[in-house]
Scaffold this motif. Structure first.
Motif: not given
Length: 162
Positions: A101-102, A90-92, A153-156, A73-76
């Motif tokens: 998990r986000l 890999i499930l996100i 994915i979303g804000k991530t 994860v690079t941003e979020g």
């Protein structure tokens, strides 16, 4: 207006109301449990259970020089969280069974999956409400990702890295 016209307007209003309620329930169900993906569309024809263990078919893809080893994860809100690609697929999402998990309000419980096919890596949206993007393009089918490709994915934002 005649009584017949008023009756037809009431019936039409009731039908529209029920369509709205049923579609809202469908969205909530898919957000909580994920969309159902037919076995043929999953791209896996590997045997499951004891037969797969006997045949040794559940091996991770062979590592090649220059191929990615993890997704990060690079941003979020979860910057720095990572998952090794040798544990693919890999499930996100927000669910407890997700490898990444986000904590993001725009992420579904089972939002996306990263998996390998041969020596290529694919990201697949699992019927999420807000979608999965590569760059600024929303994906609707499994899409190839390479080193450094940004997956939103979303804000991530996630990337495959060595």
């Amino acid at each position: 207006m005649s009584e017949l016209t008023l009756f037809l307007i009431r019936v039409a209003y009731l039908a529209i109301l029920w369509i709205f309620v049923l579609s809202a329930i469908s969205v909530i169900r898919s957000d909580m449990f994920g969309a159902r993906v037919p076995e043929a569309a999953r791209g896996t024809t590997e045997p499951r259970g004891r037969a797969a263990k006997r045949k040794g078919k559940n091996k991770p893809p062979a590592k090649r020089r220059g191929s990615p080893t993890h997704v990060i994860v690079t941003e979020g809100s979860n910057v720095g969280e990572r998952a090794e690609l040798d544990q693919a697929p890999i499930l996100i999402g927000r669910g407890t069974d997700a490898a990444i998990r986000l904590d993001d309000d725009y992420v579904s419980t089972r939002h996306a999956r990263i998996a390998a096919s041969g020596d290529q890596w694919f990201v697949e949206d699992l019927g999420s409400t807000n979608g999965t993007y590569i760059g600024s393009v929303r994906i609707t089918q499994p899409t190839t990702v390479t080193l450094g490709t940004q997956v939103r994915i979303g804000k991530t934002i996630l990337e495959l890295r060595k």
